[in-house]
Scaffold this active site. Sequence first.
Site, PDB file in Angstrom:
ATOM      1  N   SER A  19      15.542  74.047  54.803  1.00 11.89           N
ATOM      2  CA  SER A  19      16.253  72.770  54.810  1.00 11.89           C
ATOM      3  C   SER A  19      16.202  72.203  56.226  1.00 11.89           C
ATOM      4  O   SER A  19      15.120  71.997  56.757  1.00 11.89           O
ATOM      5  CB  SER A  19      17.696  72.947  54.313  1.00 11.89           C
ATOM      6  OG  SER A  19      18.335  71.686  54.205  1.00 11.89           O
ATOM      7  N   THR A  20      17.345  71.989  56.866  1.00  7.33           N
ATOM      8  CA  THR A  20      17.389  71.369  58.187  1.00  7.33           C
ATOM      9  C   THR A  20      16.538  72.153  59.190  1.00  7.33           C
ATOM     10  O   THR A  20      16.722  73.351  59.366  1.00  7.33           O
ATOM     11  CB  THR A  20      18.842  71.301  58.698  1.00  7.33           C
ATOM     12  OG1 THR A  20      19.662  70.738  57.681  1.00  7.33           O
ATOM     13  CG2 THR A  20      18.928  70.459  59.954  1.00  7.33           C
ATOM     14  N   HIS A  45      14.156  70.819  51.452  1.00  7.10           N
ATOM     15  CA  HIS A  45      15.060  69.712  51.172  1.00  7.10           C
ATOM     16  C   HIS A  45      14.562  68.476  51.910  1.00  7.10           C
ATOM     17  O   HIS A  45      14.568  68.423  53.137  1.00  7.10           O
ATOM     18  CB  HIS A  45      16.480  70.037  51.642  1.00  7.10           C
ATOM     19  CG  HIS A  45      17.096  71.204  50.951  1.00  7.10           C
ATOM     20  ND1 HIS A  45      18.184  71.889  51.462  1.00  7.10           N
ATOM     21  CD2 HIS A  45      16.792  71.818  49.773  1.00  7.10           C
ATOM     22  CE1 HIS A  45      18.514  72.861  50.634  1.00  7.10           C
ATOM     23  NE2 HIS A  45      17.694  72.846  49.605  1.00  7.10           N
ATOM     24  N   MET A 138      20.966  74.282  56.518  1.00  7.06           N
ATOM     25  CA  MET A 138      22.415  74.244  56.392  1.00  7.06           C
ATOM     26  C   MET A 138      22.828  74.632  54.976  1.00  7.06           C
ATOM     27  O   MET A 138      22.148  74.293  54.018  1.00  7.06           O
ATOM     28  CB  MET A 138      22.921  72.834  56.720  1.00  7.06           C
ATOM     29  CG  MET A 138      24.431  72.688  56.810  1.00  7.06           C
ATOM     30  SD  MET A 138      24.871  70.987  57.275  1.00  7.06           S
ATOM     31  CE  MET A 138      24.047  70.856  58.862  1.00  7.06           C
ATOM     32  N   ASP A 141      21.869  77.364  49.954  1.00  4.88           N
ATOM     33  CA  ASP A 141      20.807  77.283  48.946  1.00  4.88           C
ATOM     34  C   ASP A 141      19.687  78.260  49.287  1.00  4.88           C
ATOM     35  O   ASP A 141      19.203  78.287  50.419  1.00  4.88           O
ATOM     36  CB  ASP A 141      20.257  75.856  48.873  1.00  4.88           C
ATOM     37  CG  ASP A 141      19.273  75.662  47.727  1.00  4.88           C
ATOM     38  OD1 ASP A 141      19.478  76.280  46.671  1.00  4.88           O
ATOM     39  OD2 ASP A 141      18.316  74.890  47.903  1.00  4.88           O
TER      40      ASP A 141
END
Length: 201
Positions: A19-20, A45, A138, A141
């Site tokens: 993600s991030t 993401h 973050m 998930d």
Amino acid sequence: MALRQPLAFNDRLIAIGASTGGTEAIREVLAGLPAGLPGIVIAQHMPERFTRSFAERLDRTCALVVKEAVHGERILPGHAYVAPGHSHLAVIRSGGHYLAEVSGSAPVNRHRPSVDVLFQAVARVAGRNAVGVLLTGMGKDGAAGLLEMRRAGAFTIAQDEASCVVYGMPREAAEIGAACEVLDLRAIPARIVGELRQTVR
């Protein structure tokens, strides 16, 4: 970094989630991998308007062929498939091959694509023949999915805190025992290759 060929490519599968900070982390992992690997499936993401250009950028900088996943296509050795933004990517098995399953079903962990959806599918269809990698991001998930992969016999890796942009998802995975190893980002490509050189787990 040459890869010997004792592997049954149709049986092996690599799954990566992030993600991030993940776009750069995924780039670094893929750039460190040789072309002759089993198929790779990726959930990052990212909004849908960016995933195709992300895949195209990776394709220009990596030895692997990188593309946005298309529903129903066969997952080939030497290729990496990025989940389309706003769609889940899962994997099914058909006729001895892995196929991409792209869907617009409900978000999981508030995300679509969800890393958990991808990892849980890989745990079901590939089991001990898979390698799972959870990178910076973050939230949580992917942690539960990575645990499912490990319980199914897969070799699993979580990125370490020092090399993460956000140590959220990998930390959750490490805390629940989902990761066989927690590694610096720079060490992950060689570790993937090392694991694939071994006999099927």
